[in-house]
Design a protein around this motif. Structure first.
Motif, PDB file in Angstrom:
ATOM      1  N   GLY A  70       0.791  -1.230   0.000  1.00 44.08           N
ATOM      2  CA  GLY A  70       0.000   0.000   0.000  1.00 44.08           C
ATOM      3  C   GLY A  70       0.820   1.275   0.000  1.00 44.08           C
ATOM      4  O   GLY A  70       0.275   2.362   0.180  1.00 44.08           O
ATOM      5  N   SER A  71       2.153   1.160  -0.232  1.00 43.62           N
ATOM      6  CA  SER A  71       3.007   2.344  -0.152  1.00 43.62           C
ATOM      7  C   SER A  71       3.895   2.451  -1.388  1.00 43.62           C
ATOM      8  O   SER A  71       4.288   1.448  -1.970  1.00 43.62           O
ATOM      9  N   ALA A  72       4.209   3.685  -1.769  1.00 49.99           N
ATOM     10  CA  ALA A  72       5.174   3.933  -2.832  1.00 49.99           C
ATOM     11  C   ALA A  72       6.342   4.733  -2.260  1.00 49.99           C
ATOM     12  O   ALA A  72       6.910   5.608  -2.908  1.00 49.99           O
ATOM     13  N   SER A  73       6.723   4.408  -1.032  1.00 53.40           N
ATOM     14  CA  SER A  73       7.758   5.167  -0.328  1.00 53.40           C
ATOM     15  C   SER A  73       9.126   5.025  -0.975  1.00 53.40           C
ATOM     16  O   SER A  73      10.025   5.831  -0.698  1.00 53.40           O
ATOM     17  N   PHE A  74       9.316   4.026  -1.823  1.00 52.74           N
ATOM     18  CA  PHE A  74      10.631   3.818  -2.436  1.00 52.74           C
ATOM     19  C   PHE A  74      11.089   5.035  -3.236  1.00 52.74           C
ATOM     20  O   PHE A  74      12.282   5.248  -3.416  1.00 52.74           O
ATOM     21  N   CYS A  75      10.135   5.837  -3.739  1.00 59.04           N
ATOM     22  CA  CYS A  75      10.528   6.974  -4.573  1.00 59.04           C
ATOM     23  C   CYS A  75      10.198   8.319  -3.925  1.00 59.04           C
ATOM     24  O   CYS A  75      10.255   9.357  -4.590  1.00 59.04           O
ATOM     25  N   SER A  76       9.835   8.315  -2.656  1.00 59.57           N
ATOM     26  CA  SER A  76       9.492   9.573  -1.991  1.00 59.57           C
ATOM     27  C   SER A  76      10.710  10.493  -1.934  1.00 59.57           C
ATOM     28  O   SER A  76      11.850  10.058  -1.789  1.00 59.57           O
ATOM     29  N   GLY A  77      10.458  11.781  -2.083  1.00 60.27           N
ATOM     30  CA  GLY A  77      11.532  12.762  -2.033  1.00 60.27           C
ATOM     31  C   GLY A  77      12.126  13.104  -3.383  1.00 60.27           C
ATOM     32  O   GLY A  77      12.841  14.098  -3.518  1.00 60.27           O
ATOM     33  N   LEU A  78      11.843  12.300  -4.410  1.00 62.68           N
ATOM     34  CA  LEU A  78      12.366  12.585  -5.738  1.00 62.68           C
ATOM     35  C   LEU A  78      11.523  13.660  -6.428  1.00 62.68           C
ATOM     36  O   LEU A  78      10.368  13.896  -6.059  1.00 62.68           O
ATOM     37  N   ASP A  79      12.088  14.266  -7.437  1.00 66.24           N
ATOM     38  CA  ASP A  79      11.413  15.323  -8.202  1.00 66.24           C
ATOM     39  C   ASP A  79      10.123  14.778  -8.811  1.00 66.24           C
ATOM     40  O   ASP A  79      10.132  13.772  -9.527  1.00 66.24           O
ATOM     41  N   ALA A  80       8.995  15.431  -8.529  1.00 66.86           N
ATOM     42  CA  ALA A  80       7.695  14.976  -9.022  1.00 66.86           C
ATOM     43  C   ALA A  80       7.184  15.811 -10.194  1.00 66.86           C
ATOM     44  O   ALA A  80       6.062  15.593 -10.659  1.00 66.86           O
ATOM     45  N   SER A  81       7.989  16.736 -10.684  1.00 66.63           N
ATOM     46  CA  SER A  81       7.543  17.581 -11.795  1.00 66.63           C
ATOM     47  C   SER A  81       7.465  16.784 -13.087  1.00 66.63           C
ATOM     48  O   SER A  81       7.894  15.628 -13.152  1.00 66.63           O
ATOM     49  N   ALA A  82       6.928  17.401 -14.123  1.00 67.52           N
ATOM     50  CA  ALA A  82       6.718  16.717 -15.405  1.00 67.52           C
ATOM     51  C   ALA A  82       7.993  16.025 -15.868  1.00 67.52           C
ATOM     52  O   ALA A  82       9.083  16.594 -15.825  1.00 67.52           O
ATOM     53  N   PHE A  83       7.852  14.777 -16.313  1.00 66.05           N
ATOM     54  CA  PHE A  83       9.005  13.964 -16.712  1.00 66.05           C
ATOM     55  C   PHE A  83       9.056  13.838 -18.221  1.00 66.05           C
ATOM     56  O   PHE A  83       8.078  13.443 -18.854  1.00 66.05           O
ATOM     57  N   GLU A  84      10.179  14.193 -18.795  1.00 66.81           N
ATOM     58  CA  GLU A  84      10.414  13.999 -20.222  1.00 66.81           C
ATOM     59  C   GLU A  84      11.697  13.196 -20.365  1.00 66.81           C
ATOM     60  O   GLU A  84      12.778  13.647 -19.998  1.00 66.81           O
ATOM     61  N   ALA A  85      11.591  11.990 -20.896  1.00 65.43           N
ATOM     62  CA  ALA A  85      12.758  11.122 -21.034  1.00 65.43           C
ATOM     63  C   ALA A  85      13.734  11.706 -22.051  1.00 65.43           C
ATOM     64  O   ALA A  85      13.330  12.202 -23.108  1.00 65.43           O
ATOM     65  N   ALA A  86      15.026  11.641 -21.720  1.00 67.81           N
ATOM     66  CA  ALA A  86      16.045  12.104 -22.658  1.00 67.81           C
ATOM     67  C   ALA A  86      16.067  11.229 -23.905  1.00 67.81           C
ATOM     68  O   ALA A  86      16.397  11.691 -25.000  1.00 67.81           O
ATOM     69  N   ASP A  87      15.717   9.955 -23.731  1.00 70.02           N
ATOM     70  CA  ASP A  87      15.665   9.004 -24.844  1.00 70.02           C
ATOM     71  C   ASP A  87      14.273   8.382 -24.840  1.00 70.02           C
ATOM     72  O   ASP A  87      14.075   7.252 -24.397  1.00 70.02           O
TER      73      ASP A  87
END
Length: 456
Positions: free
Chosen positions: A130-147
C-alpha cells in the motif's frame, strides 16, 4: 497517432489543469483516492527512481506487487521511461517465478513479499504493502525522457503457460497499446464519469484492459484485493458501494457470483456494462444472468489472445442469442484494427468450415521474449501474400465463420485450455506434477461443473 503512452495524453492530466487533475484516477475507498495529478506526480518520481538506479531505455522491470499506489506508479513510470515491465504473482510458486526471471532477466525487481525471488535479492527493491515510499523525495515535476520510447519499443511482457513446462512471455509494444486504447475508447464510449472495476490481477492480461481503458479515457479505476475477488458477496458490495459502472472479469467470476446467489435483480445499480472474456460462458448459465440484469446492463462477450493486446472481438448479447441454450455464445466479428483469416494449415477455409484463427494488424505483438523458435512457429508470414512481409499470429483457436458473419469458437488444435480465464497448457501442469516426489506418471484433464472449469 500524434501521441504517446509516456505522458498519458489521453487522460485528464494532459487534457487540462485544475479540476481535471483533481479528478480521481484510482479509488481505494470513498475518500481515499489517487487523483490524476497525484498519479502523474508519483509516476514521475517512479521514472526518476529507475533512472537513478542506472536503468536505461529497454531495461526490464519486474513487478511482484498487488494492486496499489506502488504498482500503478511503476506501470506508468516504466512507460514514461521506456522500460518494459512484467508482473508476476506475489503468491505464486517460487520455481515458476525463478523460471520466468531466468528467461526474462530484470534490471530491478519490486516486491512487497519479503524473501521473494531470493536469487535476485541484490536487484530487489522492497515495497511495503500500500506504499510507494521507495521513490518519496524525488522530483515529481513533469518527466520527459532524454531518450523517449518509440511506438515499436516494448511496453510490457505478459507471461502465459507453456507446453514445455516453461512459461512464455509475450512482448507488446507502445504502438500495440496505443492502438488498443484508441479502439476501446471508441467501442465503449468510456469517459470521466465511469468507474471501472480492477478485478483482474496485474499478471493477467485482462488487467491491460482495466488500466489503460480507464486512464486514457479519464475514468476512475477501483482495485479489488485478491481476498475480495474470492468473496462473492464482498466483491458485489464493493462494486455497489463505490458505484462502479464498468465490470470486466472472466466468466468464472460471474459464474461464482451466480452459484452463490450474490447477485439479485437489483444488484449493481450503477453498472452499465458487464464485459467478460478469457473463456467460454455456457449459454444456459449466461441466459440466467441476462434474465437477471440484461434489461438495464449491457452484457458483452470479448475474445482475444495475450499476444495481440488482450481483445480482438467484442459482441453485445441480445435476447435473440438465447433462442438456443446449447454451447457458448459467438465471439462476434473481429474489431478494427484487426485483420484475420481462418486457415487449415496454409489453406483459407470457406464460411461454415472450421479453421485456425490467424490474426494480423497493428495489435499483433513482437513475439516471445528470449524464445525465437517459439516466435517463428506462432508469428508467421501470411501464406496468401507473397508480395511483402505481413505477419500473422496463429492463435491455435479453431473457429467457424457463420453465414451471419459471426465467429464461433469450436476448440483448440493443441492441449491448451482456458481455466478460470487463464490459458493453461496441460503439459505444463503435467511437467510440474511429474517433478513432485513420489509421482512416476501424471496426466491432467479439464472437466466442467455447472459451467465452471476444473483441472483433474
Amino acid at each position: 497517432m500524434g501521441r504517446g503512452l509516456a505522458g498519458l495524453p489521453g487522460c485528464p492530466v494532459r487534457r487540462g489543469r485544475g479540476r481535471a487533475r483533481r479528478s480521481p484516477a484510482v479509488v481505494f475507498e470513498e475518500g481515499d483516492a489517487l487523483t490524476y495529478g497525484e498519479l502523474d506526480r508519483l509516476s514521475n518520481q517512479a521514472a526518476r527512481f529507475l533512472l537513478a538506479r542506472g536503468l536505461r531505455r529497454g531495461d526490464l522491470v519486474c513487478l511482484c506487487l498487488e494492486k496499489g499506489p506502488a504498482a500503478y506508479a511503476l506501470v506508468l513510470g516504466c512507460l514514461k521511461a521506456g522500460m518494459p515491465y512484467f508482473a508476476v504473482d506475489p503468491a505464486g510458486p517460487e520455481p515458476r517465478l525463478e523460471s520466468i526471471l531466468a528467461q526474462c532477466p530484470p534490471a530491478l525487481v519490486f516486491s512487497e513479499v519479503p524473501g521473494k525471488a531470493a536469487a535476485w535479492a541484490a536487484k530487489t527493491v522492497a515495497c511495503p504493502v500500500g506504499s510507494a515510499s521507495f521513490c518519496s523525495g524525488l522530483d515529481a515535476s513533469a518527466f520527459e525522457a532524454a531518450d523517449p520510447p518509440a511506438p515499436s519499443d516494448a511496453a510490457y511482457v505478459m507471461f502465459t503457460s507453456g507446453s514445455t513446462g516453461v512459461p512464455k512471455g509475450a512482448v507488446m509494444s507502445h504502438g500495440n497499446l496505443l492502438t488498443f486504447v484508441d479502439w476501446a475508447e471508441g467501442a465503449y464510449g468510456f469517459g470521466p464519469s465511469d468507474r471501472h472495476t480492477h478485478l483482474n490481477p496485474l499478471y493477467f492480461d485482462n488487467s491491460v484492459f482495466d488500466m489503460y481503458s480507464t486512464f486514457f479515457t479519464g475514468g476512475a479505476l477501483v482495485p479489488f484485493a485478491t481476498r475480495l475477488v474470492q468473496d462473492p458477496f464482498a466483491a458485489v458490495e464493493r462494486a455497489e458501494k463505490l458505484r462502479c459502472t464498468v465490470w470486466f472479469s472472466v466468466p468464472s467470476m460471474l459464474l461464482f457470483l451466480q452459484a452463490t446467489r450474490a447477485l439479485e435483480k437489483g444488484s449493481l445499480p450503477a453498472m452499465r456494462k458487464i464485459i467478460f472474456g478469457g473463456e467460454g460462458y455456457p449459454k444456459a448459465r449466461l441466459a440466467e444472468l441476462f434474465a437477471l440484469l440484461g434489461d438495464r446492463i449491457e452484457l458483452v462477450n470479448v475474445y482475444g489472445p495475450t499476444e495481440c493486446t488482450c481483445i480482438c472481438s467484442s459482441y453485445s448479447l441480445s435476447v435473440a442469442d438465447f433462442a438456443d441454450l446449447s454451447g457458448f455464445p459467438p465471439i462476434g466479428s473481429l474489431t478494427w484494427p484487426f485483420g484475420g483469416r481462418l486457415l487449415d494449415g496454409d489453406r483459407p477455409v470457406a464460411p461454415g468450415e472450421v479453421g485456425e484463427l490467424c490474426l494480423g494488424g497493428p495489435c499483433v505483438g513482437h513475439g516471445y521474449y528470449n524464445r525465437p523458435e517459439l516466435t517463428r512457429t506462432a508469428f508467421v508470414q501470411n501464406p496468401a501474400n507473397a508480395a511483402y512481409e505481413e505477419r500473422l499470429y496463429r492463435t491455435g483457436d479453431l473457429m467457424r465463420l457463420g453465414a451471419d458473419g459471426k465467429l464461433w469458437f469450436v476448440g483448440r488444435k493443441d492441449f491448451q485450455v482456458k481455466h478460470q480465464g487463464y490459458r493453461v497448457e496441460l503439459e505444463e501442469v503435467q511437467h510440474a506434477l511429474a517433478k513432485s516426489p513420489g509421482v512416476t506418471e501424471a496426466a491432467v484433464l479439464q472437466a466442467f461443473e455447472e459451467g465452471a472449469s476444473r483441472l483433474v
